[in-house]
Design a protein around this motif. Structure first.
Motif, PDB file in Angstrom:
ATOM      1  N   ILE A   1     -48.660  -9.663  -5.702  1.00 41.35           N
ATOM      2  CA  ILE A   1     -49.497  -9.552  -6.586  1.00 41.35           C
ATOM      3  C   ILE A   1     -50.426  -8.958  -7.499  1.00 41.35           C
ATOM      4  O   ILE A   1     -52.007  -9.127  -7.749  1.00 41.35           O
ATOM      5  CB  ILE A   1     -50.184  -8.455  -5.030  1.00 41.35           C
ATOM      6  N   ALA A   2     -49.639  -9.226  -8.599  1.00 40.46           N
ATOM      7  CA  ALA A   2     -49.830  -9.456  -9.683  1.00 40.46           C
ATOM      8  C   ALA A   2     -51.050 -10.573 -10.254  1.00 40.46           C
ATOM      9  O   ALA A   2     -52.037  -9.734 -10.953  1.00 40.46           O
ATOM     10  CB  ALA A   2     -48.762  -9.593 -10.724  1.00 40.46           C
ATOM     11  N   ASP A   3     -51.462 -11.340  -9.473  1.00 42.69           N
ATOM     12  CA  ASP A   3     -51.886 -12.169 -10.493  1.00 42.69           C
ATOM     13  C   ASP A   3     -53.417 -12.797  -9.175  1.00 42.69           C
ATOM     14  O   ASP A   3     -54.627 -13.532  -8.836  1.00 42.69           O
ATOM     15  CB  ASP A   3     -51.809 -13.793 -10.223  1.00 42.69           C
ATOM     16  N   GLN A   4     -53.760 -11.600  -8.864  1.00 37.47           N
ATOM     17  CA  GLN A   4     -54.624 -11.412  -7.134  1.00 37.47           C
ATOM     18  C   GLN A   4     -55.954 -10.959  -7.318  1.00 37.47           C
ATOM     19  O   GLN A   4     -55.365  -9.392  -7.961  1.00 37.47           O
ATOM     20  CB  GLN A   4     -53.736 -11.144  -5.482  1.00 37.47           C
ATOM     21  N   ALA A   5     -56.868 -10.838  -7.027  1.00 39.79           N
ATOM     22  CA  ALA A   5     -58.042  -9.863  -7.261  1.00 39.79           C
ATOM     23  C   ALA A   5     -58.308  -9.064  -6.001  1.00 39.79           C
ATOM     24  O   ALA A   5     -58.076 -10.027  -4.443  1.00 39.79           O
ATOM     25  CB  ALA A   5     -59.138 -10.311  -7.943  1.00 39.79           C
ATOM     26  N   ASN A   6     -57.461  -7.952  -5.439  1.00 40.51           N
ATOM     27  CA  ASN A   6     -58.481  -7.644  -4.138  1.00 40.51           C
ATOM     28  C   ASN A   6     -57.390  -8.023  -3.088  1.00 40.51           C
ATOM     29  O   ASN A   6     -58.055  -7.880  -1.942  1.00 40.51           O
ATOM     30  CB  ASN A   6     -59.647  -7.472  -3.769  1.00 40.51           C
ATOM     31  N   PRO A   7     -56.322  -7.437  -3.426  1.00 47.60           N
ATOM     32  CA  PRO A   7     -55.196  -8.085  -2.661  1.00 47.60           C
ATOM     33  C   PRO A   7     -55.300  -7.316  -1.254  1.00 47.60           C
ATOM     34  O   PRO A   7     -55.175  -5.549  -1.217  1.00 47.60           O
ATOM     35  CB  PRO A   7     -53.642  -7.856  -3.383  1.00 47.60           C
ATOM     36  N   THR A   8     -54.793  -7.545  -0.482  1.00 51.63           N
ATOM     37  CA  THR A   8     -54.614  -7.132   1.340  1.00 51.63           C
ATOM     38  C   THR A   8     -53.240  -6.373   1.220  1.00 51.63           C
ATOM     39  O   THR A   8     -52.214  -7.806   1.395  1.00 51.63           O
ATOM     40  CB  THR A   8     -54.865  -7.752   2.756  1.00 51.63           C
TER      41      THR A   8
END
Length: 272
Positions: free
Chosen positions: A102-109
């Motif tokens: 999830i390093a490149d994701q904003a606000n991951p679930t």
């Protein structure tokens, strides 16, 4: 030297020096440096009695983590007790791999299924404060410990009670699914050895071949992942091939495994 000093009381307790030091530091609330400098000072009768009781429990094989009431994981101290699995360094590869996903994701679930002490979910939440992290467990006792850990470490995690995916709404979807489920086969000799003798059996074994919970988690992932989402599962030293097969059979892409510090394939995952 007073006969009720830590040095005198520890002399014939039958425990390694490091464990003795850890028990005294815990009981007295002092550092190792302080203890070394003051181990000839008298302690109260209550402290002496408490040490004797803890030493006896340790000689009986009870895990140090339960005696101290805590264990370090990912640089954080987590409260633990007999109702939860003791966090282990091997599991850090699951957290590290999850964070990389999830390093490149904003606000991951993110969801941690079968959270126990909350170590996985809380570590993710502390590393990624922008993530929406959900943690589930079937055990109310485990969830209480996990909630207390989240509160003391100031981590934002949503805790829900329930059995695997059934704990969350049917339409809930996640960027990342993580789990360290029970994966030891019933009758495995490790269950009667070392710390495992004292840990909750429901967190260690599925009562069958060790693949039952892993199969449930793999089979349900496709309906619970967002497009491009990933699932990563911790498993036994000899289960990587079987878990990759389960993930493939579930219709997930690119099943692969990651090794722990001992070089053992410790986790396996795939993507939607």
């Amino acid at each position: 030297m007073h006969e009720r000093s830590p040095r005198a009381l520890s002399k014939d307790c039958g425990l390694p020096r490091l464990e003795v030091s850890m028990l005294w530091q815990h009981l007295l609330g002092v550092s190792r440096t302080w203890l070394v400098a003051h181990d000839d000072k008298a302690v109260s009768e209550q402290a002496a009695a408490d040490f004797a009781a803890l030493a006896a429990r340790r000689r009986n094989g009870e895990p140090m983590a339960y005696l101290l009431g805590e264990r370090e994981f990912m640089g954080h101290r987590f409260a633990v007790g007999p109702g939860v699995l003791i966090p282990r360094p091997d599991t850090e590869v699951l957290v590290e791999t999850g964070l990389a996903c999830i390093a490149d994701q904003a606000n991951p679930t993110v969801i941690d299924l079968g959270t126990g002490s909350g170590a996985i979910a809380i570590s993710i939440a502390l590393a990624r404060p922008d993530a929406h992290v959900t943690a589930t467990d079937y055990s109310d006792a485990a969830l209480k410990i996990a909630r207390d850990n989240a509160h003391s470490l100031q981590a934002r995690v949503e805790f829900v009670q329930g059995d695997w995916y059934q704990a969350v709404p049917a339409d809930a979807r996640f960027d990342l699914i993580l789990s360290n489920p029970p994966y030891i086969a019933q009758g495995d000799h490790h269950l009667s050895e070392g710390d495992l003798r004292f840990e909750p059996s429901s967190a260690l074994t599925d009562g069958a071949d060790g693949l039952q919970a892993l199969a449930i988690l793999a089979a349900g992932a496709k309906q619970r992942l967002k497009p491009g989402g990933q699932i990563w599962l911790e498993h036994g030293w000899d289960q990587a091939e079987a878990v990759r097969a389960l993930l493939s059979q579930a219709g997930l892409r690119n099943p692969s495994s990651r090794r722990d510090l001992a070089g053992i394939e410790r986790i396996s995952g795939a993507s939607l």
